[in-house]
Design a protein around this motif. Structure first.
Motif, PDB file in Angstrom:
ATOM      1  N   LYS A   1     107.386   0.345 -41.170  1.00 19.68           N
ATOM      2  CA  LYS A   1     106.324  -0.648 -40.963  1.00 19.68           C
ATOM      3  C   LYS A   1     106.012  -1.396 -42.260  1.00 19.68           C
ATOM      4  O   LYS A   1     105.734  -2.603 -42.240  1.00 19.68           O
ATOM      5  CB  LYS A   1     105.070   0.048 -40.419  1.00 19.68           C
ATOM      6  N   GLU A   2     106.054  -0.714 -43.359  1.00 20.12           N
ATOM      7  CA  GLU A   2     105.803  -1.371 -44.641  1.00 20.12           C
ATOM      8  C   GLU A   2     106.865  -2.430 -44.938  1.00 20.12           C
ATOM      9  O   GLU A   2     106.569  -3.491 -45.495  1.00 20.12           O
ATOM     10  CB  GLU A   2     105.764  -0.331 -45.762  1.00 20.12           C
ATOM     11  N   LYS A   3     108.100  -2.164 -44.539  1.00 19.53           N
ATOM     12  CA  LYS A   3     109.165  -3.138 -44.744  1.00 19.53           C
ATOM     13  C   LYS A   3     108.873  -4.428 -43.973  1.00 19.53           C
ATOM     14  O   LYS A   3     109.002  -5.532 -44.514  1.00 19.53           O
ATOM     15  CB  LYS A   3     110.503  -2.548 -44.297  1.00 19.53           C
ATOM     16  N   LEU A   4     108.481  -4.311 -42.716  1.00 22.93           N
ATOM     17  CA  LEU A   4     108.165  -5.496 -41.905  1.00 22.93           C
ATOM     18  C   LEU A   4     106.976  -6.254 -42.475  1.00 22.93           C
ATOM     19  O   LEU A   4     106.990  -7.487 -42.582  1.00 22.93           O
ATOM     20  CB  LEU A   4     107.883  -5.076 -40.456  1.00 22.93           C
ATOM     21  N   ASN A   5     105.938  -5.507 -42.851  1.00 20.51           N
ATOM     22  CA  ASN A   5     104.751  -6.163 -43.413  1.00 20.51           C
ATOM     23  C   ASN A   5     105.083  -6.907 -44.712  1.00 20.51           C
ATOM     24  O   ASN A   5     104.610  -8.026 -44.940  1.00 20.51           O
ATOM     25  CB  ASN A   5     103.658  -5.124 -43.685  1.00 20.51           C
ATOM     26  N   ARG A   6     105.907  -6.282 -45.541  1.00 24.63           N
ATOM     27  CA  ARG A   6     106.250  -6.904 -46.818  1.00 24.63           C
ATOM     28  C   ARG A   6     107.071  -8.179 -46.604  1.00 24.63           C
ATOM     29  O   ARG A   6     106.843  -9.196 -47.282  1.00 24.63           O
ATOM     30  CB  ARG A   6     107.024  -5.908 -47.683  1.00 24.63           C
ATOM     31  N   LEU A   7     107.986  -8.150 -45.655  1.00 25.86           N
ATOM     32  CA  LEU A   7     108.798  -9.332 -45.371  1.00 25.86           C
ATOM     33  C   LEU A   7     107.910 -10.495 -44.907  1.00 25.86           C
ATOM     34  O   LEU A   7     108.078 -11.633 -45.363  1.00 25.86           O
ATOM     35  CB  LEU A   7     109.847  -9.008 -44.307  1.00 25.86           C
ATOM     36  N   ILE A   8     106.981 -10.212 -44.009  1.00 27.46           N
ATOM     37  CA  ILE A   8     106.093 -11.268 -43.514  1.00 27.46           C
ATOM     38  C   ILE A   8     105.233 -11.820 -44.651  1.00 27.46           C
ATOM     39  O   ILE A   8     105.012 -13.028 -44.765  1.00 27.46           O
ATOM     40  CB  ILE A   8     105.232 -10.730 -42.355  1.00 27.46           C
ATOM     41  N   ASP A   9     104.769 -10.935 -45.534  1.00 29.18           N
ATOM     42  CA  ASP A   9     103.983 -11.391 -46.686  1.00 29.18           C
ATOM     43  C   ASP A   9     104.818 -12.290 -47.603  1.00 29.18           C
ATOM     44  O   ASP A   9     104.341 -13.317 -48.105  1.00 29.18           O
ATOM     45  CB  ASP A   9     103.462 -10.197 -47.486  1.00 29.18           C
TER      46      ASP A   9
ATOM     47  N   SER B   1     104.440 -17.123 -35.167  1.00 32.28           N
ATOM     48  CA  SER B   1     105.608 -17.243 -34.290  1.00 32.28           C
ATOM     49  C   SER B   1     106.700 -16.264 -34.703  1.00 32.28           C
ATOM     50  O   SER B   1     107.421 -15.729 -33.859  1.00 32.28           O
ATOM     51  CB  SER B   1     106.150 -18.675 -34.302  1.00 32.28           C
ATOM     52  N   ILE B   2     106.801 -16.009 -36.013  1.00 28.80           N
ATOM     53  CA  ILE B   2     107.783 -15.035 -36.484  1.00 28.80           C
ATOM     54  C   ILE B   2     107.436 -13.643 -35.952  1.00 28.80           C
ATOM     55  O   ILE B   2     108.305 -12.887 -35.524  1.00 28.80           O
ATOM     56  CB  ILE B   2     107.853 -15.030 -38.022  1.00 28.80           C
ATOM     57  N   VAL B   3     106.149 -13.313 -35.985  1.00 30.78           N
ATOM     58  CA  VAL B   3     105.712 -12.015 -35.477  1.00 30.78           C
ATOM     59  C   VAL B   3     106.025 -11.900 -33.988  1.00 30.78           C
ATOM     60  O   VAL B   3     106.516 -10.858 -33.518  1.00 30.78           O
ATOM     61  CB  VAL B   3     104.205 -11.802 -35.743  1.00 30.78           C
ATOM     62  N   ASP B   4     105.767 -12.979 -33.239  1.00 31.09           N
ATOM     63  CA  ASP B   4     106.060 -12.953 -31.801  1.00 31.09           C
ATOM     64  C   ASP B   4     107.543 -12.703 -31.554  1.00 31.09           C
ATOM     65  O   ASP B   4     107.921 -11.893 -30.697  1.00 31.09           O
ATOM     66  CB  ASP B   4     105.654 -14.281 -31.150  1.00 31.09           C
TER      67      ASP B   4
ATOM     68  N   VAL C   1     108.337  -9.025 -32.375  1.00 33.75           N
ATOM     69  CA  VAL C   1     107.884  -8.110 -31.320  1.00 33.75           C
ATOM     70  C   VAL C   1     108.827  -8.170 -30.126  1.00 33.75           C
ATOM     71  O   VAL C   1     109.259  -7.143 -29.584  1.00 33.75           O
ATOM     72  CB  VAL C   1     106.439  -8.440 -30.893  1.00 33.75           C
ATOM     73  N   ASN C   2     109.153  -9.396 -29.691  1.00 35.75           N
ATOM     74  CA  ASN C   2     110.061  -9.546 -28.552  1.00 35.75           C
ATOM     75  C   ASN C   2     111.445  -8.967 -28.864  1.00 35.75           C
ATOM     76  O   ASN C   2     112.084  -8.371 -27.992  1.00 35.75           O
ATOM     77  CB  ASN C   2     110.185 -11.021 -28.157  1.00 35.75           C
ATOM     78  N   GLY C   3     111.894  -9.143 -30.096  1.00 37.32           N
ATOM     79  CA  GLY C   3     113.186  -8.594 -30.486  1.00 37.32           C
ATOM     80  C   GLY C   3     113.213  -7.077 -30.414  1.00 37.32           C
ATOM     81  O   GLY C   3     114.210  -6.485 -29.982  1.00 37.32           O
ATOM     82  N   ILE C   4     112.122  -6.446 -30.829  1.00 40.83           N
ATOM     83  CA  ILE C   4     112.026  -4.990 -30.740  1.00 40.83           C
ATOM     84  C   ILE C   4     112.055  -4.538 -29.291  1.00 40.83           C
ATOM     85  O   ILE C   4     112.777  -3.613 -28.902  1.00 40.83           O
ATOM     86  CB  ILE C   4     110.753  -4.491 -31.449  1.00 40.83           C
ATOM     87  N   LEU C   5     111.253  -5.209 -28.448  1.00 39.49           N
ATOM     88  CA  LEU C   5     111.169  -4.813 -27.047  1.00 39.49           C
ATOM     89  C   LEU C   5     112.476  -5.056 -26.298  1.00 39.49           C
ATOM     90  O   LEU C   5     112.780  -4.362 -25.327  1.00 39.49           O
ATOM     91  CB  LEU C   5     110.029  -5.564 -26.363  1.00 39.49           C
ATOM     92  N   GLU C   6     113.254  -6.048 -26.759  1.00 32.14           N
ATOM     93  CA  GLU C   6     114.554  -6.320 -26.126  1.00 32.14           C
ATOM     94  C   GLU C   6     115.467  -5.100 -26.183  1.00 32.14           C
ATOM     95  O   GLU C   6     116.361  -4.941 -25.355  1.00 32.14           O
ATOM     96  CB  GLU C   6     115.245  -7.497 -26.831  1.00 32.14           C
ATOM     97  N   ASN C   7     115.245  -4.256 -27.166  1.00 29.18           N
ATOM     98  CA  ASN C   7     116.093  -3.077 -27.323  1.00 29.18           C
ATOM     99  C   ASN C   7     115.585  -1.865 -26.544  1.00 29.18           C
ATOM    100  O   ASN C   7     116.167  -0.782 -26.636  1.00 29.18           O
ATOM    101  CB  ASN C   7     116.207  -2.721 -28.811  1.00 29.18           C
TER     102      ASN C   7
ATOM    103  N   MET D   1      98.663  -2.017 -24.107  1.00 31.61           N
ATOM    104  CA  MET D   1      98.082  -1.629 -25.387  1.00 31.61           C
ATOM    105  C   MET D   1      97.806  -2.876 -26.212  1.00 31.61           C
ATOM    106  O   MET D   1      98.698  -3.715 -26.408  1.00 31.61           O
ATOM    107  CB  MET D   1      99.038  -0.703 -26.147  1.00 31.61           C
ATOM    108  N   SER D   2      96.583  -3.000 -26.703  1.00 28.60           N
ATOM    109  CA  SER D   2      96.192  -4.158 -27.492  1.00 28.60           C
ATOM    110  C   SER D   2      96.875  -4.142 -28.850  1.00 28.60           C
ATOM    111  O   SER D   2      97.026  -3.085 -29.471  1.00 28.60           O
ATOM    112  CB  SER D   2      94.673  -4.179 -27.678  1.00 28.60           C
ATOM    113  N   LEU D   3      97.262  -5.328 -29.321  1.00 26.16           N
ATOM    114  CA  LEU D   3      97.841  -5.452 -30.658  1.00 26.16           C
ATOM    115  C   LEU D   3      96.832  -5.996 -31.662  1.00 26.16           C
ATOM    116  O   LEU D   3      97.181  -6.337 -32.793  1.00 26.16           O
ATOM    117  CB  LEU D   3      99.084  -6.345 -30.606  1.00 26.16           C
ATOM    118  N   GLY D   4      95.583  -6.105 -31.238  1.00 25.86           N
ATOM    119  CA  GLY D   4      94.496  -6.396 -32.169  1.00 25.86           C
ATOM    120  C   GLY D   4      94.215  -7.856 -32.431  1.00 25.86           C
ATOM    121  O   GLY D   4      93.243  -8.187 -33.112  1.00 25.86           O
ATOM    122  N   ASP D   5      95.032  -8.763 -31.897  1.00 25.79           N
ATOM    123  CA  ASP D   5      94.813 -10.189 -32.160  1.00 25.79           C
ATOM    124  C   ASP D   5      94.680 -10.989 -30.866  1.00 25.79           C
ATOM    125  O   ASP D   5      94.872 -12.199 -30.853  1.00 25.79           O
ATOM    126  CB  ASP D   5      95.969 -10.754 -32.996  1.00 25.79           C
TER     127      ASP D   5
END
Length: 534
Positions: free
Chosen positions: A41-49, A63-66, A69-75, A330-334
């Motif tokens: 998770k830290e890797k993903l957060n750091r990349l977005i930052d 849009s990158i986050v969306d 998320v969709n890419g993860i769920l595709e798997n 499950m809520s993602l908080g946003d």
């Protein structure tokens, strides 16, 4: 006009609006360890930052986050899905079975909001709004013109419960505009499409999805039918994509005796949870038929499977979709959310009806075409079963797992061009728009015609069919139906009835001479064999 059968699947449309199974009775306790820091998770957060603060061009990281998320769920499996914030409220309203608004169905017709129907007993109907009215202003805000947007319209018509909206209405034949104040109320999104009697003791109920309100809607419809003398019931779950497990369980409870097993769910740790019928059933002594087809999924399959495995009633139709996975929202908080698969469910005999998805989502959702090509929609003998997934009910009936519910009585799909014409045009948006435009100029003709009179006596003539064909041509539709006027007349009549009287009339007309219902009526006419006493 002739058609090659290979094109029929294209006309029927094979996209299935999949239901999700949320709100089950499984307990999901938040484990803080799940949300503890970890390197992934830290890797993903750091990349977005890095992208946010260092990337050379301006980028919308939302849009990158969306996409991430969709890419993860595709798997994962085909039913774990992401709901962006922009779509969340509509999805929540649909599953809750209501929303707060003024209670109208409408079209964005040309450049204005055209009222199709005001929901009976709703705020708009009580305020005097009628079919055909155009809404021009809402709280002084212009809601007509070239740039009219359906989403923005909803923002004006929906709102806080008991709040008021001031509408300005244009009614056909009146020069003066009408000012109407409407108080917003809770408006139902109906999930029971139709309820009526087929014979003096055989009733019919159609459910389009399993929402929070479905059990109450169903019980009300069943109660009314019982008052009319119904002791046998056809429950139509064709093309019902599912919904809440809890709603399905409550429906099943109406038919099963106390303590009969309804469902077993099993999570990743192998923990099982069982649900059983209670003493609350109001139709335990009645006879039940359940209609299913290749688009009946998830909660629909729970109902059919529980009744079949308990030797209750008769399942009629074709093999169902094959979805045996349970999702939780499950809520993602946003404001967005994910519906994540958290368990599998099993019918009372222990079978899973989830079809394989290891070949990917495309193959998974193309299964309809596979069934069509292998002949399964035409013959029960073409249904492939796995002997290793063979189960036996308490009374000795053989049932199979591995992909959908196989009906007790098979009814082939009408793949003739005329049969497909009825299915396609009767529920197609173009036909609905045509019906609205026709009523817009002929509404006065129906002013004193009751629903019963319309169904029994109103005739669609060839002129109306020609009007529809011309309408379709002007809208560049690629489908031509001139050789199937009887089918078109039935579809036009059903769509007019829907806008004049509601879904009950629509389904009643379309169900005339329906193959599955005719099969049940045939079964009902057969004499009951009684044992010979020696």
């Amino acid at each position: 006009m002739s058609f090659d059968n290979k094109y029929i699947p294209l006309i029927t449309g094979i996209a299935i609006a999949m239901g999700v199974l949320i709100g089950s009775k499984l307990n999901f306790s938040t484990n803080e360890a799940v949300f503890a820091k970890n390197s992934k998770k830290e890797k993903l957060n750091r990349l977005i930052d890095y992208i946010d603060y260092e990337y050379v061009d301006a980028v919308n990281t939302d849009s990158i986050v969306d996409v991430t998320v969709n890419g993860i769920l595709e798997n994962l499996d085909p039913h774990s899905v992401y709901i962006p914030e922009s779509e969340y409220q509509a999805a929540a309203d649909d599953m809750r079975g209501n929303f707060t608004g003024i209670g109208i169905s409408f079209y964005v017709y040309k450049d204005s909001i055209a009222v199709i129907r005001a929901i009976e007993g709703g705020p708009a109907a009580r305020a005097g709004i009628k079919p055909g009215d155009r809404i021009l202003y809402a709280d002084g805000k212009q809601v007509f013109g070239e740039n009219l947007d359906r989403d923005s319209i909803s923002e004006y018509l929906k709102g806080v419960k008991n709040s008021s909206v001031a509408l300005t209405i244009k009614r056909s034949g009146e020069k003066k505009l009408r000012d109407v104040d409407v108080k917003r109320k809770t408006v139902p999104l109906v999930s029971v499409d139709a309820s009526y009697t087929l014979t003096k003791d055989l009733g019919y109920i159609k459910i389009n999805r399993f929402a929070e309100t479905t059990p109450d809607e169903f019980k009300k419809a069943l109660s009314e039918l019982k008052k009319e003398g119904v002791s046998r019931l056809v429950l139509d779950l064709r093309s019902n994509p599912g919904g809440y497990i809890s709603a399905a369980e409550e429906i099943i409870d109406e038919f099963l005796e106390d303590d009969k097993l309804i469902l077993v769910t099993k999570n990743k740790n192998g923990e099982e949870e069982e649900s059983f019928a209670t003493s609350r059933g109001d139709f335990e002594d009645g006879k039940i038929y359940v209609l299913i087809n290749e688009n009946s999924a998830s909660a629909s399959e729970i109902v059919a499977g529980a009744l079949q495995d308990n030797d209750k009633g008769t399942i009629v139709g074709r093999r169902s979709f094959g979805k045996g996975l349970v999702q939780r929202e499950m809520s993602l908080g946003d404001g967005s959310a994910v519906r994540l698969t958290i368990a599998r469910y099993y019918t009372p005999t222990g079978r899973s009806i989830q079809k394989p998805y290891s070949e990917g989502k495309e193959a998974y959702y193309d299964d309809y075409e596979t069934r069509y090509n292998n002949g399964e929609l035409q013959s029960a003998d073409s249904i492939s079963v796995n002997d290793s997934l063979r189960y036996v009910t308490p009374k000795g009936k053989v049932v199979y797992g591995g992909g959908g519910i196989i009906p007790d009585i098979f009814v082939p799909k009408d793949t003739s061009m005329e049969g497909e014409t009825i299915n396609y045009v009767s529920r197609n948006g173009t036909m609905s728009y045509f019906a609205f435009e026709y009523l817009d100029t002929h509404r006065i003709e129906f002013k004193d015609i009751s629903q019963a009179q319309f169904i029994a006596d109103y005739i669609i003539d060839d002129t109306v069919v020609e009007e529809f064909l011309e309408y379709v041509r002007l809208n560049d539709s690629p489908v031509m139906f001139r050789d199937y006027k009887d089918a078109l007349k039935k579809a036009i009549k059903a769509n007019l009835a829907q806008q004049l009287y509601g879904n009950n009339a629509f389904e009643f007309i379309l169900n005339e001479n329906d193959a599955m219902i005719e099969k049940i009526l045939e079964l009902e006419r057969r004499p009951v064999k009684t044992p010979v006493k020696e």
